[in-house]
Design a protein around this motif. Sequence first.
Motif, PDB file in Angstrom:
ATOM      1  N   GLY A 120      27.885  12.988  32.880  1.00 54.18           N
ATOM      2  CA  GLY A 120      26.524  13.013  33.104  1.00 54.18           C
ATOM      3  C   GLY A 120      26.019  12.651  34.483  1.00 54.18           C
ATOM      4  N   ASP A 121      25.233  11.787  35.068  1.00 54.55           N
ATOM      5  CA  ASP A 121      24.779  11.542  36.209  1.00 54.55           C
ATOM      6  C   ASP A 121      25.884  10.762  36.890  1.00 54.55           C
ATOM      7  N   PRO A 122      26.347  11.396  38.363  1.00 54.39           N
ATOM      8  CA  PRO A 122      27.169  10.701  39.078  1.00 54.39           C
ATOM      9  C   PRO A 122      26.589   9.694  39.880  1.00 54.39           C
ATOM     10  N   TRP A 123      25.174   9.507  40.044  1.00 54.59           N
ATOM     11  CA  TRP A 123      24.501   8.520  40.657  1.00 54.59           C
ATOM     12  C   TRP A 123      24.575   7.104  39.942  1.00 54.59           C
ATOM     13  N   LEU A 124      25.102   7.205  38.752  1.00 53.54           N
ATOM     14  CA  LEU A 124      25.325   5.775  38.086  1.00 53.54           C
ATOM     15  C   LEU A 124      26.242   5.090  38.824  1.00 53.54           C
ATOM     16  N   PHE A 125      27.020   5.660  39.256  1.00 53.66           N
ATOM     17  CA  PHE A 125      28.236   4.751  39.885  1.00 53.66           C
ATOM     18  C   PHE A 125      27.673   4.028  41.189  1.00 53.66           C
ATOM     19  N   VAL A 126      26.469   4.358  41.558  1.00 51.59           N
ATOM     20  CA  VAL A 126      25.825   3.409  42.733  1.00 51.59           C
ATOM     21  C   VAL A 126      25.653   2.065  42.087  1.00 51.59           C
ATOM     22  N   LEU A 127      25.886   1.924  40.718  1.00 48.78           N
ATOM     23  CA  LEU A 127      25.700   0.075  40.474  1.00 48.78           C
ATOM     24  C   LEU A 127      26.706  -0.517  40.615  1.00 48.78           C
ATOM     25  N   VAL A 128      27.800   0.078  41.364  1.00 46.50           N
ATOM     26  CA  VAL A 128      29.005  -0.705  41.906  1.00 46.50           C
ATOM     27  C   VAL A 128      28.518  -1.679  43.161  1.00 46.50           C
ATOM     28  N   VAL A 129      27.530  -1.179  43.625  1.00 48.03           N
ATOM     29  CA  VAL A 129      27.113  -1.878  45.066  1.00 48.03           C
ATOM     30  C   VAL A 129      26.178  -3.165  44.268  1.00 48.03           C
ATOM     31  N   PRO A 130      25.093  -3.432  43.518  1.00 46.84           N
ATOM     32  CA  PRO A 130      24.708  -4.530  43.197  1.00 46.84           C
ATOM     33  C   PRO A 130      25.564  -5.493  42.522  1.00 46.84           C
ATOM     34  N   ALA A 131      26.542  -4.782  41.622  1.00 49.29           N
ATOM     35  CA  ALA A 131      27.596  -5.691  40.770  1.00 49.29           C
ATOM     36  C   ALA A 131      28.394  -6.261  41.693  1.00 49.29           C
ATOM     37  N   VAL A 132      29.071  -5.763  42.953  1.00 50.78           N
ATOM     38  CA  VAL A 132      29.787  -6.465  44.018  1.00 50.78           C
ATOM     39  C   VAL A 132      28.887  -7.371  44.619  1.00 50.78           C
ATOM     40  N   VAL A 133      27.588  -7.292  45.040  1.00 49.82           N
ATOM     41  CA  VAL A 133      27.083  -8.124  45.707  1.00 49.82           C
ATOM     42  C   VAL A 133      26.805  -9.540  44.515  1.00 49.82           C
ATOM     43  N   ALA A 134      26.726  -9.170  43.627  1.00 50.70           N
ATOM     44  CA  ALA A 134      26.258  -9.987  42.555  1.00 50.70           C
ATOM     45  C   ALA A 134      27.591 -11.123  42.334  1.00 50.70           C
ATOM     46  N   ALA A 135      28.741 -10.423  42.187  1.00 48.56           N
ATOM     47  CA  ALA A 135      29.832 -11.077  41.973  1.00 48.56           C
ATOM     48  C   ALA A 135      30.370 -11.940  43.342  1.00 48.56           C
ATOM     49  N   GLN A 136      30.038 -11.557  44.426  1.00 47.67           N
ATOM     50  CA  GLN A 136      30.439 -12.007  45.696  1.00 47.67           C
ATOM     51  C   GLN A 136      29.416 -13.404  45.678  1.00 47.67           C
ATOM     52  N   LEU A 137      28.246 -13.251  45.309  1.00 49.46           N
ATOM     53  CA  LEU A 137      27.289 -14.236  45.223  1.00 49.46           C
ATOM     54  C   LEU A 137      27.765 -15.525  44.389  1.00 49.46           C
ATOM     55  N   GLY A 138      28.267 -15.095  43.165  1.00 50.04           N
ATOM     56  CA  GLY A 138      28.941 -15.902  42.339  1.00 50.04           C
ATOM     57  C   GLY A 138      29.835 -16.561  42.792  1.00 50.04           C
ATOM     58  N   GLY A 139      30.834 -15.901  43.542  1.00 46.44           N
ATOM     59  CA  GLY A 139      32.090 -16.656  44.010  1.00 46.44           C
ATOM     60  C   GLY A 139      31.612 -17.569  45.235  1.00 46.44           C
ATOM     61  N   GLY A 140      30.401 -17.428  45.947  1.00 44.61           N
ATOM     62  CA  GLY A 140      29.926 -18.032  47.109  1.00 44.61           C
ATOM     63  C   GLY A 140      29.472 -19.390  46.477  1.00 44.61           C
ATOM     64  N   VAL A 141      28.718 -19.137  45.319  1.00 49.47           N
ATOM     65  CA  VAL A 141      28.291 -20.467  44.650  1.00 49.47           C
ATOM     66  C   VAL A 141      29.129 -21.277  44.272  1.00 49.47           C
ATOM     67  N   ARG A 142      30.455 -20.849  43.582  1.00 50.02           N
ATOM     68  CA  ARG A 142      31.406 -21.597  43.287  1.00 50.02           C
ATOM     69  C   ARG A 142      32.143 -22.187  44.582  1.00 50.02           C
ATOM     70  N   ARG A 143      32.183 -21.484  45.547  1.00 53.33           N
ATOM     71  CA  ARG A 143      32.847 -22.021  46.564  1.00 53.33           C
ATOM     72  C   ARG A 143      32.012 -23.378  47.186  1.00 53.33           C
ATOM     73  N   LEU A 144      30.850 -23.139  47.210  1.00 48.62           N
ATOM     74  CA  LEU A 144      29.859 -24.072  47.755  1.00 48.62           C
ATOM     75  C   LEU A 144      29.893 -25.403  46.809  1.00 48.62           C
ATOM     76  N   VAL A 145      29.988 -25.071  45.560  1.00 46.55           N
ATOM     77  CA  VAL A 145      29.823 -26.245  44.687  1.00 46.55           C
ATOM     78  C   VAL A 145      31.412 -26.960  44.694  1.00 46.55           C
ATOM     79  N   ALA A 146      32.518 -26.506  45.093  1.00 42.95           N
ATOM     80  CA  ALA A 146      33.865 -26.775  45.161  1.00 42.95           C
ATOM     81  C   ALA A 146      33.808 -27.667  46.329  1.00 42.95           C
ATOM     82  N   ARG A 147      33.137 -27.113  47.419  1.00 47.35           N
ATOM     83  CA  ARG A 147      33.178 -27.927  48.877  1.00 47.35           C
ATOM     84  C   ARG A 147      32.468 -29.389  48.570  1.00 47.35           C
ATOM     85  N   ARG A 148      31.692 -29.207  48.016  1.00 47.89           N
ATOM     86  CA  ARG A 148      30.809 -30.347  48.043  1.00 47.89           C
ATOM     87  C   ARG A 148      31.448 -31.717  46.772  1.00 47.89           C
ATOM     88  N   HIS A 149      32.244 -31.184  46.245  1.00 47.24           N
ATOM     89  CA  HIS A 149      33.114 -32.296  45.267  1.00 47.24           C
ATOM     90  C   HIS A 149      34.466 -32.393  45.660  1.00 47.24           C
TER      91      HIS A 149
END
Length: 149
Positions: A120-149
Amino acid sequence: MRLLAVVLRLLPPNRRELGQALLAELHAVPAERRAAWIAGGVWFVLSQSWLRVGGYLAGVVVAASAVATVDRIGTSDDAGQVVLAVLLLVATLMGVAAPRLAWLTGLVVGAAVGVAHLGGDPWLFVLVVPAVVAAQLGGGVRRLVARRH
């Protein structure tokens, strides 16, 4: 002995002391029993790390399947926004669950919609970008919480 030392790196952090004890006590084991001791240690490491790896793999498969399923069943005008919201949510949660593998989570979950529409539409693979950013942000939140405890 080197095999056991290398395999010990696979242990989760809360089990590494047990692995180091296996290695430290190796010298006290009689020579004829060392091979069995090493084999037992390798089995211990594999059984402990399989739960971690298997759980992560199952989580990524479920997350990608959820995104692809929401994409397939969505028929309304705002289905694209719902798919993007689900993609961002599951990528962020998986990033929190496994911060070191957030990039891989983003790639797999982000490509789920594109794979579901292969041919179908090959442009749908552009959704990798927001998914990687969201996953990295989630990982950053986890690291921040771990540092505080």
